[in-house]
Design a protein around this motif. Structure first.
Motif, PDB file in Angstrom:
ATOM      1  N   ASP A   8       0.868  -1.178   0.000  1.00 46.53           N
ATOM      2  CA  ASP A   8       0.000   0.000   0.000  1.00 46.53           C
ATOM      3  C   ASP A   8       0.907   1.232   0.000  1.00 46.53           C
ATOM      4  O   ASP A   8       2.077   1.141   0.359  1.00 46.53           O
ATOM      5  CB  ASP A   8      -0.972   0.005   1.187  1.00 46.53           C
ATOM      6  CG  ASP A   8      -0.277   0.152   2.511  1.00 46.53           C
ATOM      7  OD1 ASP A   8       0.172   1.270   2.833  1.00 46.53           O
ATOM      8  OD2 ASP A   8      -0.181  -0.855   3.243  1.00 46.53           O
ATOM      9  N   PRO A   9       0.385   2.376  -0.436  1.00 46.63           N
ATOM     10  CA  PRO A   9       1.248   3.549  -0.626  1.00 46.63           C
ATOM     11  C   PRO A   9       2.092   3.929   0.601  1.00 46.63           C
ATOM     12  O   PRO A   9       3.291   4.190   0.466  1.00 46.63           O
ATOM     13  CB  PRO A   9       0.261   4.662  -0.983  1.00 46.63           C
ATOM     14  CG  PRO A   9      -0.879   3.949  -1.621  1.00 46.63           C
ATOM     15  CD  PRO A   9      -0.991   2.650  -0.869  1.00 46.63           C
ATOM     16  N   GLU A  10       1.493   3.958   1.764  1.00 47.10           N
ATOM     17  CA  GLU A  10       2.232   4.384   2.954  1.00 47.10           C
ATOM     18  C   GLU A  10       3.374   3.431   3.292  1.00 47.10           C
ATOM     19  O   GLU A  10       4.502   3.862   3.532  1.00 47.10           O
ATOM     20  CB  GLU A  10       1.277   4.505   4.152  1.00 47.10           C
ATOM     21  CG  GLU A  10       1.951   5.067   5.389  1.00 47.10           C
ATOM     22  CD  GLU A  10       0.972   5.251   6.534  1.00 47.10           C
ATOM     23  OE1 GLU A  10       1.441   5.183   7.680  1.00 47.10           O
ATOM     24  OE2 GLU A  10      -0.223   5.470   6.296  1.00 47.10           O
ATOM     25  N   THR A  11       3.100   2.126   3.275  1.00 47.78           N
ATOM     26  CA  THR A  11       4.165   1.170   3.603  1.00 47.78           C
ATOM     27  C   THR A  11       5.183   1.046   2.473  1.00 47.78           C
ATOM     28  O   THR A  11       6.355   0.793   2.736  1.00 47.78           O
ATOM     29  CB  THR A  11       3.605  -0.211   3.997  1.00 47.78           C
ATOM     30  OG1 THR A  11       2.801  -0.717   2.945  1.00 47.78           O
ATOM     31  CG2 THR A  11       2.808  -0.141   5.286  1.00 47.78           C
ATOM     32  N   ARG A  12       4.754   1.248   1.226  1.00 46.74           N
ATOM     33  CA  ARG A  12       5.739   1.236   0.129  1.00 46.74           C
ATOM     34  C   ARG A  12       6.716   2.392   0.288  1.00 46.74           C
ATOM     35  O   ARG A  12       7.926   2.215   0.154  1.00 46.74           O
ATOM     36  CB  ARG A  12       5.038   1.334  -1.235  1.00 46.74           C
ATOM     37  CG  ARG A  12       4.494   0.023  -1.753  1.00 46.74           C
ATOM     38  CD  ARG A  12       4.132   0.108  -3.239  1.00 46.74           C
ATOM     39  NE  ARG A  12       3.264   1.226  -3.558  1.00 46.74           N
ATOM     40  CZ  ARG A  12       1.938   1.156  -3.611  1.00 46.74           C
ATOM     41  NH1 ARG A  12       1.308   0.022  -3.395  1.00 46.74           N
ATOM     42  NH2 ARG A  12       1.228   2.228  -3.919  1.00 46.74           N
ATOM     43  N   ARG A  13       6.192   3.589   0.582  1.00 47.35           N
ATOM     44  CA  ARG A  13       7.083   4.748   0.752  1.00 47.35           C
ATOM     45  C   ARG A  13       8.038   4.532   1.920  1.00 47.35           C
ATOM     46  O   ARG A  13       9.221   4.875   1.828  1.00 47.35           O
ATOM     47  CB  ARG A  13       6.270   6.029   0.907  1.00 47.35           C
ATOM     48  CG  ARG A  13       5.614   6.457  -0.402  1.00 47.35           C
ATOM     49  CD  ARG A  13       4.972   7.832  -0.313  1.00 47.35           C
ATOM     50  NE  ARG A  13       3.917   7.908   0.680  1.00 47.35           N
ATOM     51  CZ  ARG A  13       2.633   7.664   0.440  1.00 47.35           C
ATOM     52  NH1 ARG A  13       2.234   7.323  -0.774  1.00 47.35           N
ATOM     53  NH2 ARG A  13       1.733   7.777   1.407  1.00 47.35           N
ATOM     54  N   ALA A  14       7.559   3.950   3.006  1.00 47.08           N
ATOM     55  CA  ALA A  14       8.434   3.641   4.143  1.00 47.08           C
ATOM     56  C   ALA A  14       9.478   2.602   3.737  1.00 47.08           C
ATOM     57  O   ALA A  14      10.652   2.716   4.118  1.00 47.08           O
ATOM     58  CB  ALA A  14       7.617   3.145   5.332  1.00 47.08           C
TER      59      ALA A  14
END
Length: 135
Positions: A8-14
């Protein structure tokens, strides 16, 4: 670094930011992010050109794309002024274009760009799973 995938976007960016930090700490040759093959089901354009990947090293992002994907990448760059195309290579013996981008910014902004590129350039859904396959 303890996790190597995100969907998901948030965990991918992290994941991207952590992978960049690990890459720099280890002084490895490069960091490679690859889209999980299961995320590509039903996408005929991607099936034709292979699994999308992005590499990062020395403030440079490297990726392969088609002409249409390159146009989407150029459009995306207008939202990321710290990024610019450094080199385009069109090998005679391969379809597509290899693109090298200069990324003069912090890991969090690079992570935002990587995530946007996965979704925008390759037209992949928000729930796309990626892997940090080489750090």
């Amino acid at each position: 670094m303890t996790r190597f995938d995100a969907a998901d976007p948030e965990t991918r960016r992290a994941l991207y930011a952590d992978a960049i930090a690990a890459h720099r700490e280890r002084e490895s040759q490069f960091l490679t992010i690859e889209v999980d093959e299961s995320s590509l089901e039903g996408n005929p354009a991607v099936a034709e050109h292979g699994i999308p990947w992005l590499q990062f090293a020395d403030d440079t992002i490297n990726l392969d794309c088609t002409n249409d994907e390159l146009e989407r990448l150029k459009s995306l760059l207008s939202d990321f002024p710290a990024f610019s195309i450094d080199e385009l290579t069109r090998p005679e013996n391969a379809d597509g274009i290899n693109v090298r981008l200069r990324a003069t910014t912090d890991p969090e902004r690079i992570a935002q760009f990587l995530d946007a590129a996965i979704q925008t350039v390759y037209v992949l859904p928000e729930a796309t799973k990626v892997w940090a396959v080489e750090v």
